[in-house]
Write a protein that holds these residues in place. Structure first.
Motif: not given
Lengths: 290, 335, 257
Positions: C32-39, C206-208, C219-225
């Protein structure tokens, strides 16, 4: 009991001197990032200045003050010739340069003044205080008192003056300090001069008790490094406290274990501290950010 | 044969010629100076593994040097070991010392490491001076028998020079092989950026220990050679001054290069000998020149010269050219 | 349900009195492609540092392939299949591109003293293998012609590619990329997306961490905020874009940032 007290007093005297030398060393390290192995040689310079001045009939207190000035002036020259050109270079080269300067000054002194120890006469040399059977020479008391005053004065200077705040800013982060208008170049010159001049006084002070000779600075430098590591590199109050600790360790190790091994014992303590707490025993630990 | 190979075998050949011609040298003064220069070179090579390749400082190299010399001295005089066994023991013991010293100290950075290793050197020296029953104290150890090789006694200076040159060549060859491998790449990476090394799967701590251990071992061999040559050793040879000389030799010559330490040792020996006529002024001028060179040639003499000789790049880029040619060919075949 | 490769449970990192990361759970699944976002300052990079072993967690556990690894060093994590790039590029600037990649191939060389000193056949073989592998990767990433350039002669975009290539040299199962598109033009961002997809297509998770919403949403399959070190949302890009908390963290973020 008397022996214990005597050892304690000797340790305090040594400690006061180490504090003074280490104070200069730690200031210079903080601002310039320079581990100055030539630090002790400035004590030698201060000591020989006092010796020649007293020989020429200058009074001892004035000789001490001039020793301070001479060490400062030679410090300026050394900084200009050996350290300032290397400010962009890596720390290993700076360190080597200071080692080279140290050996140069030792050899120069051996050539000019002969390798023999010289005795400096201080008006206080012969006088002692009698404290219930324990005799303490007044010169030793003077060393402790003056060192204490100088350490306190430097501490106040750093805390309460514009120069002091600039020094603190420059040692925390030279680049940011420059952006905020701190003249880091000038501050680094002034700190170096102040640092070695303080050591110069230490040399002039110790001269009547321990004599002066060209290689006297080497062991002072090494002890000062142990102090600075104990107190935390760049930590001013740590240097002062660390000086007293090392002085006492050395004195008691010499008195109760073995004079031959006393240096080895001091360095073993250094090793243990470096391994257990490389930040120094007197500093708070801070996390390193990746 | 590619250029890389030619260069390699030329160096080997030059080394052999040096060894052979040393056997015919007759001037005793030059012979003795040359042996000391070879030992100095070997010491500089040893510290170069730390300061040059791995980016660690050692201000206590004389400690290893001394332990090597005393091991040979004691084993041959007190326990009547043969020189060769004693030399091997010196190597093993100093490697172990390097490892043990490295265990705590390699966690330290920059100045702290410098001060810790300096402390190590001083402790070793204090022990030499004060453990009189074992080391003879300030009087040192006398009457170490010079080694024999195939029935030829190496007490003749020219034989000893040949032998020590041979040892130096072997050491340099080993360093060359190690440095041009994954080990050398790991060291180089640690020197530039430890975090890069970590995320490349390099065991930073382990490779630092390895550098310390090898460095100690090589310095130990130099010590063994010194003991065999002088047949007399005393603590003052292995003091702080010596440690400083060793690291200065490496840095002056060019840290992180194969031949830099050799150039450094050569230049310093010639300099020191040619100043001999100045008597008392000699040391002062010598130190002044050292500081001047550090200030004006911080990258070292050898890189400076080879940069001048070859407009771009240092010698190490030569061998890259071969890899480049290989890679160009691959590029062609794929496009 | 695909296999979980990396599982972080309740990890926390404390700097002084500040929780940079507080009780965060992360699962990385195979492929999977896991997105990590946040301020800014939300703890994204710190979380990556924990997942790669560069930062010891103050509390919590990390498992790789069902084995606990919280006490392992970064290099051991690499050995277990965790590769990464950095927000501020960490390459050896004085070395060439190929030399940098060979360093990444460290684990797959023969590096015992005997092999090295004896220049054994297997030593030669592994050296040749990682060189070939490095060239292959450079071709794949479109910078094969730069193999002999020094890093300092490369553009920012090329450097990021080299750093990703170095991480790939360690043969990771999970590749963590810390803002790989920072400072890129829209066109370069598009190429980066293609690259990341092609990496995933080779079976590497991929952890992005990325600020560019367009990139991460596509891109991401799943995202963590993350916000203030805590996980405030976890879901598909669509769920995330509609999440109340997330919108507040981003839109209302200025007043407490």
């Amino acid at each position: 009991m008397v022996e214990f007290a005597q050892t304690l007093v000797n340790g305090l005297v040594l400690g006061a001197l180490y504090s003074l030398v280490a104070l200069g060393l730690t200031l210079i390290y903080g601002v310039m990032g320079l581990a100055n192995f030539a630090q002790g040689e400035f004590a030698m310079i201060g000591g020989f200045s006092a010796f020649f001045l007293v020989q020429e009939g200058v009074s001892y207190p004035l000789a001490v003050v001039i020793g301070f000035a001479v060490a400062g002036i030679i410090g300026l020259l050394v900084h200009l010739l050996a350290f300032y050109p290397l400010r962009q270079s890596n720390h290993i080269n700076m360190m080597l340069s200071s080692l080279g300067v140290s050996l140069f000054l030792v050899n120069l002194a051996q050539y000019l003044f002969s390798p023999n120890p010289q005795v400096v006469k201080s008006p206080l040399s012969g006088e002692s205080f009698n404290l219930g059977g324990i005799f303490i020479s007044q010169q030793r008391v003077l060393i402790v008192v003056i060192s204490f005053i100088l350490c306190l004065a430097t501490f106040l200077l750093l805390k309460h003056t514009k120069f002091g705040r600039s020094v603190q800013a420059a040692s925390l982060d030279p680049d940011t300090a420059t952006l905020y208008g701190v003249p880091t170049k000038r501050i680094s010159f002034m700190t170096f001069i102040l640092g070695v001049a303080l050591t110069g006084i230490a040399g002039a002070l110790l001269a009547p008790v321990y004599n002066v000779y060209p290689t006297m600075g080497i062991s002072l430098t090494l002890k000062a490094f142990v102090v600075v590591v104990l107190g935390g590199m760049g930590n001013v109050s740590g240097a002062i406290a660390g000086g007293v600790i090392v002085g006492l360790i050395e004195s008691f190790a010499g008195g109760y274990i073995s004079t031959g091994f006393q240096d080895a014992i001091v360095f073993t303590v250094l090793f243990v501290v470096l391994i257990l707490k490389p930040q120094g025993i007197l500093t708070k630990v801070q996390g390193e950010k990746v | 044969m590619n250029r890389n190979r030619i260069l390699f075998w030329t160096c080997i050949l030059v080394g052999m010629i040096c060894i052979l011609s040393s056997l015919y040298l007759q001037n005793l003064y030059i012979l003795r100076v040359a042996v000391f220069a070879v030992i100095a070179a070997m010491l500089a090579v040893s510290v170069n593994l730390l300061v040059g390749y791995t980016g660690q400082v050692s201000l206590g190299q004389a400690g290893f040097y001394g332990i090597g010399a005393y091991t040979v001295g004691l084993l041959t005089t007190q326990w009547h070991w043969s020189f060769w066994l004693a030399l091997l023991a010196a190597f093993i013991l100093t490697s172990l010392t390097g490892l043990i010293l490295g265990l705590p100290t390699t966690q330290l950075k920059g100045h702290f490491l410098g001060i810790a290793t300096l402390g190590f050197g001083i402790i070793v020296n204090v022990i030499f001076n004060n453990w009189t029953s074992l080391t003879g104290g300030p009087n040192g150890i006398r009457g170490i028998a010079p080694p024999e090789l195939f029935g030829i006694s190496l007490q003749y200076e020219n034989y000893f020079l040949g032998f020590s040159l041979f040892c130096l060549m072997v050491v340099v060859l080993m360093v060359h092989l190690v440095v041009n491998s994954a080990i050398g790449r790991a060291w180089k990476c640690i020197r530039h950026d430890e975090i890069s090394a970590q995320v490349s799967g390099i065991n930073v701590y382990g490779y630092k220990l390895m550098a310390f251990s090898l460095s100690g071992g090589i310095a130990g061999i130099a010590g063994g050679l010194y003991a065999g040559f002088m047949t007399f050793i005393s603590p003052e040879t292995f003091d702080l001054n010596q440690s400083i000389t060793i690291i200065t030799t490496a840095i002056l010559g060019g840290p992180g290069t194969l031949f830099g330490p050799l150039v450094g040792a050569g230049v310093l020996t010639v300099l020191s000998e040619s100043l001999r006529a100045l008597n008392e002024l000699r040391l002062i001028i010598y130190r002044a020149i050292l500081v001047t060179v550090i200030v004006f040639l911080p990258e070292g003499i050898y890189p400076f010269i080879s940069k001048k000789l070859r407009k771009r790049g240092i010698a190490s880029q030569l061998k890259l050219k071969d890899r480049r040619r290989e890679l160009d060919e691959q590029d062609f075949s794929q496009s | 349900m695909s296999k979980i490769l990396v599982k972080a449970e309740q990890v926390s990192v404390k700097f002084g009195g500040l929780w940079a990361v507080k009780k965060v759970d992360v699962d990385v699944k195979a492929g999977e492609i896991l997105g990590i976002i946040g301020p800014n300052g939300a703890g994204k990079s710190t979380l990556l540092n924990v997942l790669t072993g560069l930062q010891r967690p103050s509390a919590g556990q990390i498992q790789i392939d069902n084995g606990y690894v919280s006490k392992k060093d970064a290099w051991q994590m690499v050995k277990m299949g965790i590769g990464r790039s950095f927000q501020t590029i960490r390459l050896l600037n004085e070395l060439t591109v190929i030399e940098n990649l060979l360093i990444g191939g460290h684990l797959y060389t023969k590096r015992g003293l005997l092999d090295v000193l004896g220049r054994t056949v297997r030593w030669r073989k592994t050296e040749q293998q990682i060189t070939n592998k490095a060239m292959e990767l450079l071709q794949l990433l479109g910078i094969g012609h730069k193999a002999q350039e020094e890093i300092s002669a490369l553009s920012l975009e090329e450097r990021r590619r080299v750093e990703i290539a170095r991480a790939l040299m360690t043969r990771p199962k999970v590749l963590l990329l810390d803002e790989p598109g920072a400072g890129f033009s829209p066109q370069e961002s598009d190429q980066l997306c293609e690259l990341i997809l092609s990496i995933r297509n080779r079976g590497i998770s991929v952890v992005l961490v990325e600020h560019n919403m367009k990139v991460i949403m596509s891109l991401a399959d799943r995202i963590i905020v993350l916000d203030h070190g805590q996980k405030i949302a976890d879901g598909t890009p669509k769920e995330i874009s509609e999440d109340e908390l997330v919108i507040r963290a981003y839109l209302g973020g200025e007043d407490h940032a």
